[in-house]
Design a protein around this motif. Structure first.
Motif, short mmCIF file in Angstrom:
data_model
loop_
_atom_site.label_atom_id
_atom_site.label_comp_id
_atom_site.label_asym_id
_atom_site.label_seq_id
_atom_site.Cartn_x
_atom_site.Cartn_y
_atom_site.Cartn_z
N ARG A 1 -3.64 33.32 -22.24
CA ARG A 1 -4.82 32.92 -21.56
C ARG A 1 -4.25 31.44 -20.98
N VAL A 2 -4.90 31.12 -20.00
CA VAL A 2 -4.63 29.98 -19.18
C VAL A 2 -4.83 28.66 -19.96
N ARG A 3 -5.38 28.49 -20.96
CA ARG A 3 -5.72 27.33 -21.62
C ARG A 3 -4.16 27.29 -22.45
N ALA B 1 -6.56 36.18 -14.26
CA ALA B 1 -6.59 34.62 -14.36
C ALA B 1 -6.73 33.95 -13.04
N GLU B 2 -7.49 32.70 -13.12
CA GLU B 2 -7.76 32.27 -11.77
C GLU B 2 -6.48 31.13 -11.63
N ARG C 1 -6.43 28.61 -9.33
CA ARG C 1 -6.79 27.21 -9.64
C ARG C 1 -6.76 26.59 -10.93
N LYS C 2 -7.16 27.66 -11.90
CA LYS C 2 -7.18 27.05 -13.22
C LYS C 2 -5.75 26.93 -13.81
N GLY D 1 -4.57 23.49 -12.49
CA GLY D 1 -5.27 22.45 -12.92
C GLY D 1 -4.76 22.31 -14.45
N THR D 2 -4.63 23.11 -15.15
CA THR D 2 -4.10 23.11 -16.47
C THR D 2 -2.91 22.68 -16.59
#
Length: 521
Positions: free
Chosen positions: A58-60, A271-272, A274-275, A278-279
């Motif tokens: 997960r990106v987070r 998964a994006e 840009r995310k 940014g993350t």
């Protein structure tokens, strides 16, 4: 393996459906590490690309990763150096830290997207850029630079242990104790990095909470005890020193750029981009900017922070014991994680360079070298800060040349149907898609080599002075930026490399189920 459905990335590229290439036979123990998958306690996957069905990241998860990558008291020392040596004031230090972090970790975030594209570590994807043989040259330099970075972190961690022992038990430093603490720090780092992705993610998350809490406490202490009149009355420094300070801070972030894809390779294709960007950027800036600024503020009261051979011991003296001990313990955990993240990636680099060991054991090479180097730095080197800044100067140039070439190659792959061919990445023979000419992509090698030599010409440190240091670029510490820009421009100007044809997939043999009309995905 199933045919991958087409997805549209948020970075703007539409990925057309592409047949999954046939899995090649493992060429080494490194390539055979697949049994444990991503969910086991010990990650067993090596440099081979992650198959789609295992991409459950997960990106987070990238946020605590890049927070942990910046939990270092060395940022305090660097912030103090901006005030003491560069003559910057409060606002200049704040701006320099924000610009440096934005540039360096912005690039980390951008190039991390390639990890999602190819599902492989950066050192492995670099084969597609430089050729399966050509990749050995930048790979070796990046590997050696990684040795130096891990040695610096190991020394800082050992100093933290020594300082806590002195504050709590009155134990004074000695040569045997230095050796024991350094061995302990490197040993723990080796174990954590060897455990792999799952353990690192867990440790990164908890360290983010702990370090955030104690950093707020330290900031609160500084707010109530500092002479803010003296802080804000400092005159502004010169433009050249401001620009040079940006380069000093950015060098640390630049060193993480080639490893960015390592931590994004388990992300699904959906998964994006840009995310991811940014993350990564927000996680790094959340720690980097306050730490650099805090070091600059502390140095107004005591300039020795910028000159000390033991930056961690300085914190033990500058803070009250009730705050210094827990803060240093948490900072020590952070330094273990920084080194673990670095060694984790170094294991992939070692495998890419031909080391025939599983990833978890390949990191032992870096562990051994950082142990020896750490002893030399703690017992022999005359100036820790001088050695650290000299290393950062050379580090920034060596990584920047790779970044410029890799970035242009990544830009060209953005709209390709097959961005990275897993079989071609693993295949180092003439049949590889990335064989180019004799195993070398001469366009990438030329751009990288010319840019690297020019960048060294602009560099000045304790160990080396280039012939171009008296130029405007050299005097302003912009050799790293010139290196990346030249590498990118050269690679963009040279003819686009022609990849080999991907091998045709071998049709699966007919089975009774297939004959009956039953299809397996």
């Amino acid at each position: 393996m199933a045919v991958s459905p087409g997805v549209t990335d948020a970075d703007g590229a539409a990925s057309a459906p592409s047949p999954a290439p046939a899995s090649p036979a493992p060429a080494s123990p490194a390539a055979a590490e697949t049994a444990g998958g991503p969910d086991g306690t010990v990650e067993t996957r090596g440099i081979e690309p992650v198959p789609d069905h295992e991409r459950r990241g997960r990106v987070r998860e990238l946020f605590p990763t890049w927070v942990a990558a910046n939990i270092s008291v060395l940022l305090l020392t660097m912030g103090a150096g901006l005030v003491v040596f560069n003559g910057l004031n409060f606002w200049q230090v704040l701006l320099a830290a924000a610009i440096a972090g934005g540039i360096s970790f912005g690039l980390v975030g951008l190039l991390s997207v390639s990890g999602k594209w190819g599902g492989a570590p950066g050192a492995m994807l670099s084969r597609a850029t430089f050729g399966v043989r050509g990749n050995y040259f930048p790979g070796m330099i990046l590997w050696v630079a990684r040795f130096g970075w891990e040695t610096i972190n190991a020394v800082t961690g050992a100093y933290a242990v020594l300082t806590v022992l002195r504050l709590l038990f009155g134990v004074r430093s000695s040569t045997p104790l230095i050796a024991v603490t350094l061995l302990l720090f490197v040993g723990v780092t080796f174990v954590v990095s060897g455990m792999g992705r799952k353990v690192l993610n867990l440790c990164n998350t908890w360290s983010t909470y702990l370090f955030g809490l104690f950093t707020v406490l330290v900031l609160g202490y500084l707010v109530t005890t500092m002479d803010w009149g003296a802080v804000f009355s400092r005159p502004a420094g010169g433009t050249a020193m401001f620009i040079a300070g940006i380069g000093t801070i950015a060098a640390g972030g630049i060193s993480w750029i080639p490893t960015g894809p390592d931590f994004a390779r388990y992300l699904p294709h959906s998964a994006e981009g840009r995310k991811i960007f940014g993350t990564t950027l927000s996680g790094a800036l959340l720690v980097l900017v306050p730490m650099v600024l805090m070091g600059g503020v502390m140095s107004v009261k005591d300039p020795a922070l910028a000159k000390t051979d033991d930056p961690v011991s300085f914190l033990g003296e500058a803070l009250p014991m009730w705050l210094a001990v827990p803060y240093l313990v948490v900072a020590l955990i952070g330094m273990v994680l920084i080194n673990s993240l670095s060694m984790y990636s170094a294991g992939f680099t070692a495998q890419t360079m031909g080391v025939k060991l599983p990833r978890a054991w390949a990191v032992s090479i870096n562990a051994g070298i950082s142990l020896v180097g750490g002893l030399l730095l703690m017992l022999v080197a005359k100036s820790f800060y001088g050695s650290f800044i000299s290393f950062l100067s050379l580090l920034a140039v060596s990584f920047s040349a790779w970044v410029g070439v890799y970035g242009i190659d990544m830009l060209r792959r953005r709209n390709r149907t097959v961005r990275y061919d897993p079989a071609g990445l693993l295949d180092t023979s003439r049949s590889s898609r990335y064989w180019y000419v004799g195993g070398y992509c001469w366009q990438a090698m030329t751009a990288w080599g010319v840019a690297l030599l020019l960048g060294l010409g602009f560099t000045k440190c304790d160990w080396f002075t280039g012939p171009l240091v008296s130029t405007w670029i050299g005097e302003n510490g912009l050799g790293w930026a010139a290196t990346a820009l030249l590498a990118a421009l050269l690679h963009a100007a040279l003819p686009v490399p022609r990849e080999g044809a991907a091998p045709a997939p071998v049709p699966a043999p007919r089975t009774e189920e297939a004959s009956a009309g039953t299809h397996r995905d």
